[in-house]
Write an enzyme that holds these catalytic residues in place. Structure first.
Site, PDB file in Angstrom:
ATOM      1  N   ARG A   1       1.082  -1.341   0.056  1.00 11.39           N
ATOM      2  CA  ARG A   1       0.200  -0.044   0.090  1.00 11.39           C
ATOM      3  C   ARG A   1       1.371   1.104   0.168  1.00 11.39           C
ATOM      4  O   ARG A   1       0.558   2.561   0.636  1.00 11.39           O
ATOM      5  CB  ARG A   1      -0.867   0.653   1.607  1.00 11.39           C
ATOM      6  CG  ARG A   1      -1.934  -1.394   1.547  1.00 11.39           C
ATOM      7  CD  ARG A   1      -2.811  -1.482   0.008  1.00 11.39           C
ATOM      8  NE  ARG A   1      -3.579  -3.019   0.144  1.00 11.39           N
ATOM      9  CZ  ARG A   1      -3.350  -3.772  -0.412  1.00 11.39           C
ATOM     10  NH1 ARG A   1      -2.304  -3.602  -1.172  1.00 11.39           N
ATOM     11  NH2 ARG A   1      -3.899  -4.383  -0.199  1.00 11.39           N
TER      12      ARG A   1
ATOM     13  N   SER B   1     -11.114   0.280   4.467  1.00  6.69           N
ATOM     14  CA  SER B   1     -10.104  -0.234   5.116  1.00  6.69           C
ATOM     15  C   SER B   1      -9.808   0.727   5.993  1.00  6.69           C
ATOM     16  O   SER B   1      -8.184   1.715   4.926  1.00  6.69           O
ATOM     17  CB  SER B   1      -9.078  -1.241   4.054  1.00  6.69           C
ATOM     18  OG  SER B   1      -8.581  -2.079   5.347  1.00  6.69           O
TER      19      SER B   1
ATOM     20  N   GLU C   1      -4.096   2.496   7.228  1.00  8.87           N
ATOM     21  CA  GLU C   1      -4.084   2.920   5.311  1.00  8.87           C
ATOM     22  C   GLU C   1      -5.130   3.757   4.712  1.00  8.87           C
ATOM     23  O   GLU C   1      -4.887   4.411   3.962  1.00  8.87           O
ATOM     24  CB  GLU C   1      -4.762   1.499   5.299  1.00  8.87           C
ATOM     25  CG  GLU C   1      -5.136   1.385   3.099  1.00  8.87           C
ATOM     26  CD  GLU C   1      -5.103  -0.351   3.102  1.00  8.87           C
ATOM     27  OE1 GLU C   1      -6.402  -0.807   2.204  1.00  8.87           O
ATOM     28  OE2 GLU C   1      -5.014  -0.961   3.635  1.00  8.87           O
TER      29      GLU C   1
END
Length: 296
Positions: free
Chosen positions: A170, A219, A289
């Protein structure tokens, strides 16, 4: 102030509300919101812009908290001119930075190109998930990206191969303020019916496991190596935890939701409280995130 900014052909809006453009439906205004008419408009604007002016790209706003104090400088939102998807030879797709994951995966399906089905599960645009190496259902952008065109804050346009992005989980090494205006993806030959079935499976799995019909940001925390963030959050007793109008989803504990009257401050504070409880319970330091931007 408007007299000091470069002239544009697109839309340049002062003190522009951003809450309506992000999934949480919270947050302050952008000093300026720029929606360029095309790539030349974007390049000309950035080339003439004061280098001290911060620049930030905004896609669908699905993985972002815009803080209540708003965003300094210029927020760039790529519109229709950047949303095309073109099928190339050798099972490749060329996609504008404003194209959605659903559009990319659907175009690939119709062309019989497999390997991009997971993009159906990423609620964002090409510019966003290329920057952050977005992923879902066992695959990530690093698996399919050939290269991308990047507009840097100075107005320079460069084609950057995937190797130079230094992808990790990520994360990429793209410079702050740079904007992904297009990307090329590599697929493999496939059967449209089988590709479509996999996309439907992904869509169904998301609907069943995630609070998609709420004001959420996707998320929230990255999965630590060998562990799932939602399991750590659940084990710390955070399922359903509230702070102001923000809540940890009872359906999926790695999602925060706006129950109706949350501020961005509520959401971020709740996330920090979750991180604290997980740290105390298991010793894991969860990393955000979701991108958090702007002034507190």
């Amino acid at each position: 102030m408007a007299d000091t900014l470069p002239k544009v052909r697109g839309n340049l809006t002062p003190n522009a509300p951003l809450a309506k453009l992000v999934w949480f439906k919270t947050g302050g205004n952008a000093d300026w919101l720029f929606e360029p008419a095309d790539i030349d408009d974007l390049r000309d604007f950035l080339s003439a812009l004061d280098r001290a002016m911060p620049v930030m790209a905004l896609g669908l706003g699905s993985n972002m908290i815009v803080r209540d104090g708003g965003v300094e400088g210029v927020v760039v939102r790529l519109g229709k001119a950047f949303s095309g998807v073109k099928v190339l030879d050798d099972d490749q797709l060329e996609c504008g930075g404003g194209a959605s994951g659903i559009l990319v995966s659907s175009t690939a399906r119709d062309a019989g190109i497999a390997g991009l089905e997971f993009l159906r599960g990423i609620p964002g645009t090409v510019g966003g998930f290329v920057r952050m190496n977005g992923g879902a259902y066992g695959r990530e952008v690093a698996d399919i990206l050939i290269d991308c065109e990047v507009m840097f804050p100075c107005g320079k346009l460069s084609r950057v191969p995937v190797e130079e992005l230094a992808y990790s989980y990520r994360h990429s090494e793209l410079a702050s303020g740079s904007i992904v205006v297009s990307a090329r993806f590599q697929g493999t030959p496939g059967d449209p019916a089988a590709i479509g079935a996999e996309m439907e499976r992904i869509a169904k799995a998301r609907e069943e496991s995630q609070p998609l019909r709420t004001k959420t940001g996707g998320s929230t925390f990255k999965n630590p190596d060998g562990h799932k963030a939602w399991e750590l959050v659940d084990a710390a007793g955070c399922r359903g935890l509230t702070m102001g109008g923000a809540q940890v989803s009872e359906k999926h504990t790695n999602f925060l939701i706006n129950t109706g009257d949350a501020t961005s401050g509520d959401i971020e504070a709740l996330g920090e409280e979750v991180r604290r409880r997980v740290r105390e319970n298991s010793g894991f330091e969860l990393q955000w995130e979701i991108q958090r931007v702007g002034r507190p």
